[in-house]
Design an enzyme around this catalytic site. Structure first.
Site, PDB file in Angstrom:
ATOM      1  N   SER A   1      -6.815   5.853   3.824  1.00 17.17           N
ATOM      2  CA  SER A   1      -6.884   4.964   2.657  1.00 17.17           C
ATOM      3  C   SER A   1      -7.294   3.558   3.082  1.00 17.17           C
ATOM      4  O   SER A   1      -8.089   2.894   2.407  1.00 17.17           O
ATOM      5  CB  SER A   1      -5.522   4.879   1.959  1.00 17.17           C
ATOM      6  OG  SER A   1      -5.320   5.973   1.094  1.00 17.17           O
TER       7      SER A   1
ATOM      8  N   GLY B   1      -2.666   8.352  -4.170  1.00 18.11           N
ATOM      9  CA  GLY B   1      -2.001   9.560  -4.625  1.00 18.11           C
ATOM     10  C   GLY B   1      -0.753   9.897  -3.836  1.00 18.11           C
ATOM     11  O   GLY B   1      -0.435   9.278  -2.818  1.00 18.11           O
ATOM     12  N   ASP B   2      -0.033  10.853  -4.334  1.00 19.13           N
ATOM     13  CA  ASP B   2       1.108  11.481  -3.660  1.00 19.13           C
ATOM     14  C   ASP B   2       1.324  12.779  -4.440  1.00 19.13           C
ATOM     15  O   ASP B   2       0.377  13.246  -5.104  1.00 19.13           O
ATOM     16  CB  ASP B   2       2.340  10.542  -3.697  1.00 19.13           C
ATOM     17  CG  ASP B   2       3.436  10.953  -2.709  1.00 19.13           C
ATOM     18  OD1 ASP B   2       3.342  10.580  -1.532  1.00 19.13           O
ATOM     19  OD2 ASP B   2       4.380  11.676  -3.091  1.00 19.13           O
TER      20      ASP B   2
ATOM     21  N   LYS C   1       5.444   1.795  -3.112  1.00 21.38           N
ATOM     22  CA  LYS C   1       5.338   3.152  -3.660  1.00 21.38           C
ATOM     23  C   LYS C   1       5.623   3.084  -5.147  1.00 21.38           C
ATOM     24  O   LYS C   1       6.272   2.152  -5.608  1.00 21.38           O
ATOM     25  CB  LYS C   1       6.375   4.061  -2.992  1.00 21.38           C
ATOM     26  CG  LYS C   1       6.036   5.531  -3.061  1.00 21.38           C
ATOM     27  CD  LYS C   1       5.122   5.927  -1.928  1.00 21.38           C
ATOM     28  CE  LYS C   1       4.712   7.382  -2.003  1.00 21.38           C
ATOM     29  NZ  LYS C   1       4.141   7.832  -0.717  1.00 21.38           N
TER      30      LYS C   1
ATOM     31  N   THR D   1      -4.211  13.610   5.448  1.00 25.50           N
ATOM     32  CA  THR D   1      -2.787  13.721   5.783  1.00 25.50           C
ATOM     33  C   THR D   1      -2.520  15.026   6.535  1.00 25.50           C
ATOM     34  O   THR D   1      -1.845  15.033   7.570  1.00 25.50           O
ATOM     35  CB  THR D   1      -1.916  13.642   4.510  1.00 25.50           C
ATOM     36  OG1 THR D   1      -2.356  12.540   3.726  1.00 25.50           O
ATOM     37  CG2 THR D   1      -0.455  13.470   4.855  1.00 25.50           C
TER      38      THR D   1
ATOM     39  N   LYS E   1       5.490   3.491   8.288  1.00 27.19           N
ATOM     40  CA  LYS E   1       4.315   4.339   8.482  1.00 27.19           C
ATOM     41  C   LYS E   1       3.049   3.487   8.541  1.00 27.19           C
ATOM     42  O   LYS E   1       2.214   3.630   9.436  1.00 27.19           O
ATOM     43  CB  LYS E   1       4.222   5.321   7.302  1.00 27.19           C
ATOM     44  CG  LYS E   1       3.120   6.333   7.404  1.00 27.19           C
ATOM     45  CD  LYS E   1       2.856   7.038   6.084  1.00 27.19           C
ATOM     46  CE  LYS E   1       4.110   7.586   5.447  1.00 27.19           C
ATOM     47  NZ  LYS E   1       3.806   8.523   4.336  1.00 27.19           N
TER      48      LYS E   1
ATOM     49  N   LYS F   1       0.861  -1.185   0.000  1.00 27.11           N
ATOM     50  CA  LYS F   1       0.000   0.000   0.000  1.00 27.11           C
ATOM     51  C   LYS F   1       0.887   1.221   0.000  1.00 27.11           C
ATOM     52  O   LYS F   1       1.819   1.317   0.808  1.00 27.11           O
ATOM     53  CB  LYS F   1      -0.882   0.003   1.272  1.00 27.11           C
ATOM     54  CG  LYS F   1      -1.802   1.204   1.358  1.00 27.11           C
ATOM     55  CD  LYS F   1      -3.069   0.976   0.569  1.00 27.11           C
ATOM     56  CE  LYS F   1      -3.841   2.253   0.297  1.00 27.11           C
ATOM     57  NZ  LYS F   1      -3.374   2.977  -0.924  1.00 27.11           N
TER      58      LYS F   1
ATOM     59  N   ASN G   1      -2.543  19.110  -1.186  1.00 26.31           N
ATOM     60  CA  ASN G   1      -3.522  18.637  -0.197  1.00 26.31           C
ATOM     61  C   ASN G   1      -3.004  18.677   1.222  1.00 26.31           C
ATOM     62  O   ASN G   1      -3.727  19.053   2.137  1.00 26.31           O
ATOM     63  CB  ASN G   1      -3.827  17.144  -0.431  1.00 26.31           C
ATOM     64  CG  ASN G   1      -4.804  16.955  -1.545  1.00 26.31           C
ATOM     65  OD1 ASN G   1      -5.464  17.905  -1.951  1.00 26.31           O
ATOM     66  ND2 ASN G   1      -4.889  15.737  -2.031  1.00 26.31           N
TER      67      ASN G   1
HETATM   68  N1  GLU Z   1       1.217   9.015  -0.501  1.00 30.00           N
HETATM   69  C1  GLU Z   1       0.653   9.002   0.804  1.00 30.00           C
HETATM   70  C2  GLU Z   1       1.736   8.700   1.832  1.00 30.00           C
HETATM   71  O1  GLU Z   1       2.845   9.148   1.672  1.00 30.00           O
HETATM   72  C3  GLU Z   1      -0.588   8.150   0.912  1.00 30.00           C
HETATM   73  C4  GLU Z   1      -0.481   6.737   0.484  1.00 30.00           C
HETATM   74  C5  GLU Z   1      -1.819   5.984   0.447  1.00 30.00           C
HETATM   75  O2  GLU Z   1      -2.844   6.535   0.774  1.00 30.00           O
HETATM   76  O3  GLU Z   1      -1.748   4.812   0.087  1.00 30.00           O
HETATM   77  O4  GLU Z   1       1.522   8.074   2.832  1.00 30.00           O
END
Ligand code: GLU
Length: 450
Positions: free
Chosen positions: A382, A170-171, A131, A215, A119, A95, A246
């Site tokens: 998420s 997203g990121d 990722k 976030t 995380k 994820k 965001n």
């Molecule tokens: N990109 C976000 C992070 O750095 C969210 C990742 C997600 O929701 O899977 O955690």
């Protein structure tokens, strides 16, 4: 076989990663930052060393690199590089987000994927770490170009993802628009409405309430908990926030709701300072709706000024929320912030503070919340989205925000408790790394050498 000392073991792992990944500075930085804190955990758990847990953890389970060809509006063929690093699935399916930005390369994706393992473990939501992304730059592209790029990206990604396999989100550079195009193409290729394969979807078609805000809100909730432990709060304090996506936007919104005064925001062209406090609606209008430069905010708001180039970390305040990108806040910024009366930092972005700057903050007694813990609210929400998709249910806004709040409280408490248990109360870097590592390591140990 004799068990090595933790020092020897950590050095050996660090040397192996350094020689294998010599050309991956961001990845090495992220790994070393974790290794430097794990001594007390390994001293208590020699079985992790015997089972080679760390040796395995620093090597991704799978790394995918692929060509993404697409055609721009003038008919010219363009080629970008796509990535998905499936780092660790001991706790659940991979994820983590997708980043579309010209700076994306394997080192960046691996650092983000590595951080994501820890995380995600801290959220207690049973998700592994991964990722992905591309060096594609969405800025300045038309919607049609972004759509064609996303469709081409998914033509390859489709083979590697699934709601029980790997769930992207997203990121930087990937928001609701991109997730929409990616989901549409996935659905078309597979002929399946598999809602849980991507998160960050629109709320009208399977997305979770408060995912967009999660976030940023989460980072502020974490800061609130951290300050509360010290008998302090956010109200009445000046906050410096970097970024204007965001994470930054909703950190600003939540700081205001809690009575603080966020006075800055930034993008790659520079930053704005608004001593009257950021007008969130105007910020959203400029950055989300118009996708314009941050200077447009200052053009429309008399209390604000725009500073071209430079770093927002030239401005000082009592609270700092770095919400832009990796290594944005360095040692010089840290010294100036400490001199300016900084009290607490909560990282909304991933690894925005350089190791030297973290050290300066910790030495100065500034409360410091690393991204792995402080920005876990996004991925946690998420996971809540996945849960709602699996149950074909939908929670309302209040329920969603209060679940996020509870999770951030738990992340704070488990991080703080680990900092106490491993000998450095209040060292949230050590706490986050140790708590997450123990969770992942136990699962890896139980599942054998794979
Ligand atoms: N990109 C976000 C992070 O750095 C969210 C990742 C997600 O929701 O899977 O955690």
């Amino acid at each position: 076989m004799t068990t090595p000392t933790p020092e020897f073991h950590l050095r050996t792992v660090a040397e192996t990663v350094a020689s294998r990944s010599a050309a991956e500075p961001e990845f090495l930085q992220a790994v070393n930052e974790v290794l430097e804190t794990l001594h007390p955990v390994l001293a208590e758990h020699p079985e992790f060393m015997e089972a080679g847990v760390l040796d395995r953890l620093v090597e991704p389970e799978r790394q995918l690199i692929f060509r993404v060809p697409w055609t721009d509006d003038s008919g010219q063929v363009r080629v970008n590089r796509g990535y998905r690093v499936q780092f660790n699935s001991a706790l659940g399916p991979y994820k983590g987000g997708l980043r579309f930005h010209p700076s994306v390369n394997l080192s960046v994706v691996k650092f983000l994927g590595f951080e994501q393992i820890f995380k995600n473990a801290l959220t207690s939501q049973r998700i592994g770490g991964g990722k992905g992304g591309s060096d594609f730059d969405p800025s300045g592209k038309s919607d049609a170009e972004v759509m064609r790029f996303c469709q081409s990206f998914m033509m390859e990604l489709v083979h590697h993802i699934g709601e029980d396999t790997d769930i992207p989100a997203g990121d930087i550079g990937v928001g609701a628009r991109e997730i929409g195009y990616l989901f549409g193409q996935y659905r078309r290729i597979t002929q399946r409405y598999e809602s849980g394969v991507l998160t960050g979807k629109g709320v009208g078609w399977g997305g979770a309430e408060v995912r967009t805000e999660a976030t940023g809100y989460g980072a502020v909730f974490f800061a609130e908990e951290m300050l509360a432990r010290a008998g302090e709060g956010i109200a009445g304090r000046r906050a410096i926030v970097s970024g204007s996506g965001n994470v930054a936007t909703y950190a600003i919104e939540k700081i205001q709701q809690l009575g603080g005064t966020p006075i800055t925001a930034s993008d790659s062209s520079g930053y704005i300072v608004d001593e009257a406090g950021i007008d969130v609606d105007l910020l959203k209008q400029v950055k989300e709706v118009e996708r314009a430069r941050i200077s447009v905010y200052a053009d429309r708001r008399p209390s604000a000024r725009f500073v071209s180039g430079g770093s927002v970390w030239e401005v000082t305040g009592e609270l700092a929320f770095p919400c832009a990108t990796q290594n944005e806040l360095d040692a010089n910024h840290a010294r100036s912030l400490v001199a300016g009366g900084l009290r607490a930092v909560a990282e909304g972005a991933n690894m925005p503070t350089t190791p030297e700057a973290v050290e300066i903050f910790q030495q100065a007694g500034v409360l410091f919340a690393p991204g792995k813990a402080a920005n876990a609210g996004g991925v946690a929400t998420s996971a809540l989205e996945m849960r709602q998709n699996a149950a074909r249910s939908r929670w309302d806004r209040d329920t969603s925000e209060s679940r996020l709040h509870d999770i951030m409280r738990d992340v704070h408490n488990s991080t703080y408790e680990a900092s106490e248990r491993y000998g450095r109360p209040g060292d949230y870097v050590l706490g986050a790394n140790s708590a997450a590592f123990v969770t992942v390591a136990q699962a890896m140990l139980a599942q054998g050498v794979i």
